[in-house]
Design a protein around this motif. Structure first.
Motif, PDB file in Angstrom:
ATOM      1  N   LEU A  18     -66.786  20.028 -34.931  1.00 40.57           N
ATOM      2  CA  LEU A  18     -66.858  21.445 -35.268  1.00 40.57           C
ATOM      3  C   LEU A  18     -68.024  22.103 -34.535  1.00 40.57           C
ATOM      4  O   LEU A  18     -67.874  23.123 -33.859  1.00 40.57           O
ATOM      5  CB  LEU A  18     -67.028  21.615 -36.785  1.00 40.57           C
ATOM      6  CG  LEU A  18     -67.172  23.058 -37.247  1.00 40.57           C
ATOM      7  CD1 LEU A  18     -65.855  23.787 -37.111  1.00 40.57           C
ATOM      8  CD2 LEU A  18     -67.674  23.120 -38.682  1.00 40.57           C
ATOM      9  N   LEU A  19     -69.198  21.469 -34.608  1.00 42.03           N
ATOM     10  CA  LEU A  19     -70.373  22.032 -33.957  1.00 42.03           C
ATOM     11  C   LEU A  19     -70.249  21.937 -32.438  1.00 42.03           C
ATOM     12  O   LEU A  19     -70.695  22.821 -31.708  1.00 42.03           O
ATOM     13  CB  LEU A  19     -71.627  21.311 -34.446  1.00 42.03           C
ATOM     14  CG  LEU A  19     -72.050  21.764 -35.838  1.00 42.03           C
ATOM     15  CD1 LEU A  19     -72.947  20.744 -36.494  1.00 42.03           C
ATOM     16  CD2 LEU A  19     -72.729  23.116 -35.761  1.00 42.03           C
ATOM     17  N   PHE A  20     -69.646  20.846 -31.994  1.00 42.64           N
ATOM     18  CA  PHE A  20     -69.459  20.668 -30.558  1.00 42.64           C
ATOM     19  C   PHE A  20     -68.619  21.814 -29.998  1.00 42.64           C
ATOM     20  O   PHE A  20     -68.948  22.416 -28.986  1.00 42.64           O
ATOM     21  CB  PHE A  20     -68.780  19.323 -30.309  1.00 42.64           C
ATOM     22  CG  PHE A  20     -68.573  19.006 -28.853  1.00 42.64           C
ATOM     23  CD1 PHE A  20     -69.639  18.624 -28.053  1.00 42.64           C
ATOM     24  CD2 PHE A  20     -67.309  19.085 -28.293  1.00 42.64           C
ATOM     25  CE1 PHE A  20     -69.441  18.331 -26.717  1.00 42.64           C
ATOM     26  CE2 PHE A  20     -67.103  18.790 -26.954  1.00 42.64           C
ATOM     27  CZ  PHE A  20     -68.179  18.402 -26.163  1.00 42.64           C
ATOM     28  N   VAL A  21     -67.540  22.108 -30.716  1.00 45.92           N
ATOM     29  CA  VAL A  21     -66.660  23.193 -30.262  1.00 45.92           C
ATOM     30  C   VAL A  21     -67.374  24.532 -30.342  1.00 45.92           C
ATOM     31  O   VAL A  21     -67.354  25.323 -29.404  1.00 45.92           O
ATOM     32  CB  VAL A  21     -65.363  23.214 -31.107  1.00 45.92           C
ATOM     33  CG1 VAL A  21     -64.570  24.476 -30.829  1.00 45.92           C
ATOM     34  CG2 VAL A  21     -64.526  21.985 -30.804  1.00 45.92           C
ATOM     35  N   LEU A  22     -68.077  24.746 -31.459  1.00 43.62           N
ATOM     36  CA  LEU A  22     -68.705  26.054 -31.661  1.00 43.62           C
ATOM     37  C   LEU A  22     -69.909  26.305 -30.751  1.00 43.62           C
ATOM     38  O   LEU A  22     -70.114  27.415 -30.288  1.00 43.62           O
ATOM     39  CB  LEU A  22     -69.145  26.208 -33.114  1.00 43.62           C
ATOM     40  CG  LEU A  22     -68.069  26.642 -34.089  1.00 43.62           C
ATOM     41  CD1 LEU A  22     -68.633  26.743 -35.498  1.00 43.62           C
ATOM     42  CD2 LEU A  22     -67.480  27.995 -33.674  1.00 43.62           C
ATOM     43  N   THR A  23     -70.694  25.277 -30.524  1.00 47.07           N
ATOM     44  CA  THR A  23     -71.939  25.525 -29.782  1.00 47.07           C
ATOM     45  C   THR A  23     -71.885  25.050 -28.330  1.00 47.07           C
ATOM     46  O   THR A  23     -72.810  25.300 -27.583  1.00 47.07           O
ATOM     47  CB  THR A  23     -73.155  24.853 -30.466  1.00 47.07           C
ATOM     48  OG1 THR A  23     -72.922  23.446 -30.526  1.00 47.07           O
ATOM     49  CG2 THR A  23     -73.372  25.414 -31.845  1.00 47.07           C
ATOM     50  N   ILE A  24     -70.831  24.347 -27.952  1.00 45.94           N
ATOM     51  CA  ILE A  24     -70.754  23.897 -26.556  1.00 45.94           C
ATOM     52  C   ILE A  24     -69.445  24.344 -25.912  1.00 45.94           C
ATOM     53  O   ILE A  24     -69.441  25.039 -24.903  1.00 45.94           O
ATOM     54  CB  ILE A  24     -70.947  22.376 -26.453  1.00 45.94           C
ATOM     55  CG1 ILE A  24     -72.369  22.007 -26.909  1.00 45.94           C
ATOM     56  CG2 ILE A  24     -70.743  21.908 -25.010  1.00 45.94           C
ATOM     57  CD1 ILE A  24     -72.641  20.545 -27.022  1.00 45.94           C
ATOM     58  N   LEU A  25     -68.345  23.968 -26.522  1.00 43.79           N
ATOM     59  CA  LEU A  25     -67.047  24.213 -25.878  1.00 43.79           C
ATOM     60  C   LEU A  25     -66.714  25.708 -25.771  1.00 43.79           C
ATOM     61  O   LEU A  25     -66.440  26.212 -24.677  1.00 43.79           O
ATOM     62  CB  LEU A  25     -65.957  23.473 -26.660  1.00 43.79           C
ATOM     63  CG  LEU A  25     -64.766  23.012 -25.837  1.00 43.79           C
ATOM     64  CD1 LEU A  25     -65.229  22.162 -24.664  1.00 43.79           C
ATOM     65  CD2 LEU A  25     -63.785  22.241 -26.707  1.00 43.79           C
ATOM     66  N   ILE A  26     -66.750  26.403 -26.896  1.00 48.05           N
ATOM     67  CA  ILE A  26     -66.427  27.833 -26.860  1.00 48.05           C
ATOM     68  C   ILE A  26     -67.409  28.593 -25.971  1.00 48.05           C
ATOM     69  O   ILE A  26     -66.991  29.363 -25.106  1.00 48.05           O
ATOM     70  CB  ILE A  26     -66.371  28.425 -28.285  1.00 48.05           C
ATOM     71  CG1 ILE A  26     -65.179  27.825 -29.035  1.00 48.05           C
ATOM     72  CG2 ILE A  26     -66.240  29.937 -28.248  1.00 48.05           C
ATOM     73  CD1 ILE A  26     -65.037  28.324 -30.452  1.00 48.05           C
ATOM     74  N   PRO A  27     -68.728  28.367 -26.134  1.00 49.53           N
ATOM     75  CA  PRO A  27     -69.651  29.080 -25.242  1.00 49.53           C
ATOM     76  C   PRO A  27     -69.365  28.842 -23.765  1.00 49.53           C
ATOM     77  O   PRO A  27     -69.446  29.775 -22.970  1.00 49.53           O
ATOM     78  CB  PRO A  27     -71.020  28.524 -25.639  1.00 49.53           C
ATOM     79  CG  PRO A  27     -70.868  28.137 -27.049  1.00 49.53           C
ATOM     80  CD  PRO A  27     -69.462  27.637 -27.185  1.00 49.53           C
TER      81      PRO A  27
ATOM     82  N   VAL B 120     -74.448  27.564 -21.514  1.00 50.79           N
ATOM     83  CA  VAL B 120     -73.970  27.913 -22.849  1.00 50.79           C
ATOM     84  C   VAL B 120     -74.935  28.834 -23.587  1.00 50.79           C
ATOM     85  O   VAL B 120     -74.651  29.308 -24.672  1.00 50.79           O
ATOM     86  CB  VAL B 120     -73.706  26.656 -23.711  1.00 50.79           C
ATOM     87  CG1 VAL B 120     -72.612  25.825 -23.095  1.00 50.79           C
ATOM     88  CG2 VAL B 120     -74.959  25.841 -23.890  1.00 50.79           C
ATOM     89  N   PRO B 123     -73.601  32.859 -24.182  1.00 48.07           N
ATOM     90  CA  PRO B 123     -72.519  32.972 -25.172  1.00 48.07           C
ATOM     91  C   PRO B 123     -72.935  32.487 -26.556  1.00 48.07           C
ATOM     92  O   PRO B 123     -72.604  33.130 -27.555  1.00 48.07           O
ATOM     93  CB  PRO B 123     -71.412  32.088 -24.601  1.00 48.07           C
ATOM     94  CG  PRO B 123     -71.706  32.006 -23.152  1.00 48.07           C
ATOM     95  CD  PRO B 123     -73.179  32.056 -23.035  1.00 48.07           C
ATOM     96  N   ALA B 146     -75.156  19.182 -32.203  1.00 49.97           N
ATOM     97  CA  ALA B 146     -74.107  18.390 -31.544  1.00 49.97           C
ATOM     98  C   ALA B 146     -74.627  17.856 -30.229  1.00 49.97           C
ATOM     99  O   ALA B 146     -74.212  18.269 -29.156  1.00 49.97           O
ATOM    100  CB  ALA B 146     -72.867  19.256 -31.344  1.00 49.97           C
TER     101      ALA B 146
ATOM    102  N   PHE C   6     -59.006  22.054 -38.879  1.00 47.07           N
ATOM    103  CA  PHE C   6     -60.036  22.155 -37.865  1.00 47.07           C
ATOM    104  C   PHE C   6     -59.619  23.113 -36.750  1.00 47.07           C
ATOM    105  O   PHE C   6     -60.371  23.966 -36.306  1.00 47.07           O
ATOM    106  CB  PHE C   6     -60.286  20.759 -37.312  1.00 47.07           C
ATOM    107  CG  PHE C   6     -61.246  20.762 -36.187  1.00 47.07           C
ATOM    108  CD1 PHE C   6     -62.576  21.037 -36.426  1.00 47.07           C
ATOM    109  CD2 PHE C   6     -60.818  20.527 -34.905  1.00 47.07           C
ATOM    110  CE1 PHE C   6     -63.465  21.070 -35.389  1.00 47.07           C
ATOM    111  CE2 PHE C   6     -61.708  20.559 -33.875  1.00 47.07           C
ATOM    112  CZ  PHE C   6     -63.032  20.822 -34.108  1.00 47.07           C
TER     113      PHE C   6
END
Lengths: 289, 274, 441
Positions: A18-27, B120, B123, B146, C6
């Motif tokens: 969840l955090l990986f997606v929110l703070t790395i992937l999406i950005p 990153v 964003p 993360a 998720f």
């Protein structure tokens, strides 16, 4: 039981993901999206490759990559050589205080770069202790922070000082994986220390050297804190403190141009990807040999 | 005899190296008791002087230094606990479970390691700003939780964890969560601490996220104050006060690091970063 | 099932982020026009971004006087932000549509860029009626310079200082060298004096930037009535004025009377150790606070003439203004306070007493304007500033002003190292022109 085990890994991974997606992937996706946009205050318009084209016409952008390249060339060979040197010394099991030395050497790695840069900035002051030291021998004063040549040397020294410890431990790990019998049989053959080093140690460390070089290169690409603090948020003499990171920070937060800044960020992603690809390929080639 | 001579050479090299690595720390300590006149004099003066109190007062008067230290502690402690837990769990799962997407997720994490943090930054800042997380502890803690590096390290450690122990527990009917907390965590404790210490230092030293996320001086962390001493306000650079800030923020944490490190001797950093 | 939840979360997050991009700030409820009619705000904690020092000390004094006069409870909560870091500090807030500080202290060279990208970020003093009430009090060079590059040529900031450049000199050093500094007419005479000073006292005449002197170069350019950036936003870098200025700096260098500093933080300590400082008048207050030991040693005069027969314009440097965040929580209170600050005689007098050159005209004619300043050997320094203000050049603030300075710096530096002035100016100005799509004269 089977069913619950099948679900478990997803459950266990979910907080991280969840955090990986929110703070790395999406950005990172947004950043790619931005790099094709012109962002003026609140208005966002699609401009295609205009940001990237503008970058290649921007002398500051090219200068920033040149500066980073110079930093890499000026630091990585020394970091790797010194790290191997210290690792070989430390790898001697009869040496006392091995743990102490390892800890001391590793300290700069876990010290804040801001702190490191501030201390060295004090050292490099025209009236600081380095020039005072040189004065004892009638040398200097060296214009550490005001001359492009010495300014680069000053940055190299900080980066090397900060980096050696990490790679020393890395190489030590590599050396400790080496079979002792090889050295013993070399001893029986009467091989000198130098022969042993160049014919046994270096070839065996080759994968670690490769990994270290790539890691150090990516680190070099990201250089920000040291020039930013040492040169008080300026470009430094002859623009030597203008690294890609500094350029990106200034483009975002001083010129308020997030489109262009994102294009700079993605140029970094591409360069890192190429570097990692090279490591991967060279590593593969080595294995098949 | 020859062996001894060789050792003397090695010791000399190691000690010279050690001194070079230690000088900046020693200097921080000494210079934190000096003022600009001494620090910027033509001679090398390594004597303890009497200005430590004055330097600390400068920090307290101008930068709410105790508050800043407290902020750093809160951010670091919460961040370390959460991040260590999350990454340990993830690393262990990736090492010890077979499931659809394992390889894919792991390679995504590996790929993300080569993405520069800068890419990153903007964003992440915008997202956090939208949901009102800027200017909060969460704004500095969340982006670093993360950590792909920590997952990678923990996966490496967990890879070498004997699978038989997990199997045996399952046969005894233990739940998966119980296995993790009762068997895996205790056995991997030194490794978790090693990884946790790196996360800890990462939080304590973090600079770029606080720089961007925090505009309220009540929420400043130590590196921001150091930066401000070198750049902000119209005073001349107070080197003594800067050194006092470094001596009181860098050295205690490094000592803590060394202490934890020596307490868990089995901890081999190199195994993790390989 | 976990996986689906998720995925949903991820999508929700994406929508939240992308959908929110064009969101308008929510807190901008009150229109800007109700400043003139609003009742006096009694209680407020005003958030201030400013470099801690004499300006914030002064503002605290203003608040005390304000609270006494109107029986209010206004408090300041100040964050120390370096003058050069203000854009970096505000950008995140602007981009994120976060609430801006009630009051920000912004350099004139920085505000143009911010207003160009975010024209509604700060209170428009023209449209809310404040300019009508305070505009006439302020030196017109100041307001016209601020308005020239602002959106719609409106006024946004309450000017804090006049930003005149003057010459500070060490009276004791000149006396030792047997020179009357007040009588020095032009740069050649100053350099000649510098040589005598160096010989007799060992002190340097001036301190230059080792990384390429630009401060003096732009100052001497302005003496010739040529600002680095002209009204249309074009850059004057390759013209004769620039070259003349660099030649004068060359003479200074060759005379062996100058010292060099290498970083901004070492700049002022080095300045204080020289016989002459040429800098904005704001330095008067700073040196009083930072160098109490030099009290009584310094004097001020207008800058030496461009040449013996052409005094030239008085250069302008620095200058900052106070801005009120358009979406800030207490903007009415902030505007009321700032109006008081610039109209209140005692507050403006206090500004002078702190060594700042107020931007209001009448202040100089008041008693405070005639004050004798102990740090400057009881000189009436404001006569000097007033004299400078009457002969001042109008400068134009474009967002690339500071970067134009960087390029000029690189050009000067390259010239110092490699020679060939024309080529270095041409090379660096072309790069600047390309980067910002502007013309170079």
């Amino acid at each position: 039981m089977d069913k619950s085990i099948r679900k478990t890994p997803y459950l266990f991974l979910s907080p991280f993901l969840l955090l990986f997606v929110l703070t790395i992937l999406i950005p990172i996706i947004i950043s790619l999206f931005f790099s094709f946009m012109s962002i003026q205050g609140d208005s966002i318009t699609f401009v295609g490759l205009a940001n990237f084209k503008a970058l290649f016409r921007d002398p500051m952008f090219l200068q920033s990559y040149l500066n980073v390249l110079i930093i890499m060339v000026g630091t990585i060979p020394f970091i790797i050589l010194l790290a191997i040197f210290f690792a070989v010394l430390l790898n001697n099991p009869t040496i006392k205080g091995q743990g102490f030395f390892k800890t001391v050497y590793y300290l700069p790695t876990v010290t804040s770069l801001v702190a490191v840069a501030s201390v060295f900035m004090t050292f490099y002051n025209p009236m600081g202790i380095i020039n005072s030291f040189l004065h004892l021998f009638g040398a200097g004063p060296v214009p550490w922070l005001s001359d492009p040549f010495w300014g680069r040397i000053a940055m190299f020294i900080v980066i090397i000082w900060q980096g050696v410890g990490y790679y020393t431990i890395l190489f030590l790990g590599g050396l400790q994986g080496v079979d002792k019998e090889i050295y013993e049989s070399a001893d029986i053959d009467g091989a000198s220390a130098w022969v042993k080093f160049f014919h046994i140690t270096v070839p065996l460390l080759k994968p670690v050297i490769l990994l270290s070089t790539v890691l150090a290169t990516i680190n070099g690409l990201n250089t920000f804190e040291i020039p930013n603090i040492m040169y008080s948020n300026t470009y430094g003499p002859g623009s030597i403190a203008l690294t890609v990171g500094v350029n990106l920070y200034k483009t975002s937060f001083e010129m308020i141009d997030f489109g262009k800044a994102s294009a700079i960020a993605w140029s970094m992603v591409l360069v890192s990807a190429i570097l990692s690809f090279i490591q991967f390929k060279v590593g593969k080639k080595d294995e098949t040999k | 005899m020859k062996q001894n001579k060789k050792h003397v050479g090695i010791y000399i090299c190691l000690i010279i190296g050690g001194i070079l690595f230690l000088i900046p720390y020693i200097y921080m300590l000494i210079a934190s008791t000096q003022n600009n006149t001494i620090i910027l004099s033509k001679t090398i003066d390594f004597r303890i002087s009497k200005y430590f109190g004055k330097n600390m007062k400068y920090l307290l008067d101008n930068y709410q230094y105790f508050r800043v230290i407290w902020n750093s502690i809160v951010v670091t402690v919460i961040g370390t606990i959460v991040s260590t837990f999350v990454t340990t769990l993830a690393g262990y799962t990736l090492a010890k479970y077979k499931f659809v997407g394992n390889k894919f997720i792991f390679s995504m994490i590996m790929l993300s390691r080569m993405i520069p943090g800068f890419a990153v930054l903007i964003p992440t800042f915008l997202i956090f700003s939208k949901v009102g997380l800027t200017n909060s502890y969460a704004g500095i803690i969340l982006p670093l939780i993360a950590s792909a590096n920590a997952v990678f390290i923990m996966k490496q450690y967990a890879d070498s964890f004997p699978y038989e122990l997990i199997e045996a527990a399952r046969i005894d009917g233990a739940k998966e969560g119980l296995i993790f907390f009762r068997i895996v965590v205790p056995l991997l404790k030194p490794n978790i601490i090693a990884s946790g210490m790196l996360i800890f230092m990462g939080y304590w030293n973090s600079y770029i996220y606080p720089l961007v996320m925090i505009s309220d001086s009540n929420k400043f962390v130590v590196p921001l104050v150091v930066r401000n001493i070198t750049q902000a306000s119209q005073d001349d650079l107070n080197y003594g006060a800067m050194m006092a800030a470094l001596a009181t923020s860098v050295l205690p944490i490094l000592l803590l690091y060394v202490w934890v490190q020596s307490k868990f001797k089995s901890t081999e950093m190199s195994a993790g970063i390989k | 099932m976990k996986k689906k939840g998720f995925l949903g979360l991820t999508i929700a997050a994406l929508v939240l982020v992308l959908g929110g991009c064009g969101k308008k700030e929510a807190s901008d409820k009150s229109s800007s026009s109700n400043f003139s009619t609003a009742a006096r705000v009694k209680n407020a904690d005003l958030k201030v971004y400013a470099p801690k020092g004499k300006n914030t000390d002064w503002l605290n004094g203003v608040v005390d006087r304000y609270n006494k006069k109107y029986d209010t409870k206004i408090n300041l909560k100040t964050t120390d932000v370096a003058p050069t870091a203000i854009t970096q500090k505000l950008t995140p807030l602007l981009v994120g549509h976060e609430v801006l500080p009630d009051i920000s202290f912004i350099q004139d060279s920085d505000i143009t860029g911010i207003l160009k990208k975010f024209p509604k970020s700060f209170e428009n003093l023209t449209s809310n009626g404040m300019e009508n009430q305070i505009g006439k009090l302020i030196y017109s060079t100041k307001t016209s310079s601020l308005k020239a590059t602002a959106p719609n040529h409106d006024l946004f900031g309450v000017p804090q200082d006049l930003g005149m450049v003057t010459m500070f000199y060490r009276h004791d050093i000149f006396e030792k060298a047997g020179i009357d500094a007040a009588k020095i007419k032009d740069w050649d005479e100053l350099i000649a004096a510098g040589k005598i000073i160096k010989r007799k006292t060992g002190k340097s005449l001036l301190a230059l930037d080792a990384n390429g002197e630009t401060s003096l170069v732009t100052i001497i350019m302005q003496q010739q009535n040529v600002p680095l950036i002209d009204k249309k936003g074009n850059v004057n870098m390759t013209g004769t004025a620039t070259k003349n200025a660099i030649k004068i700096v060359d003479k200074l260098k060759k005379s062996g009377t100058v010292s060099y500093y290498s970083s901004d933080k070492d700049r002022y300590p080095m300045f204080q150790d020289s016989a002459v400082i040429i800098e904005g008048t704001w330095l008067a207050g700073n040196m009083t606070v930072n160098y109490p030991k030099q009290s009584g040693l310094w004097r001020m005069r207008t800058i030496v003439g461009y040449s013996a027969d052409d005094q030239g314009k008085n250069p302008v440097n620095g200058g900052s203004s106070w801005y009120v965040g358009a979406n800030s929580k207490n903007k009415t209170a902030a505007l009321q306070l700032l109006k008081f600050a610039i109209t209140d005689k005692a507050s403006q007098a206090d500004l002078l007493a702190r060594g700042s050159a107020a931007a209001t005209k009448s202040t100089y004619d008041s008693k405070a304007g005639k004050a004798e300043y102990p740090f400057f050997g009881n000189q009436k320094i404001f006569d000097v500033i007033k004299q400078a203000g009457n002969n001042a050049i109008v400068v134009y603030q474009y967002p690339y002003a500071s970067d134009a300075n960087n390029y000029l710096k690189m050009a000067v530096y390259d010239y110092w190292k490699k020679g060939d002035l024309n080529a270095q100016l041409k090379k660096n100005s072309e790069q600047l022109a390309q980067k910002y799509n502007v013309k170079v004269n």
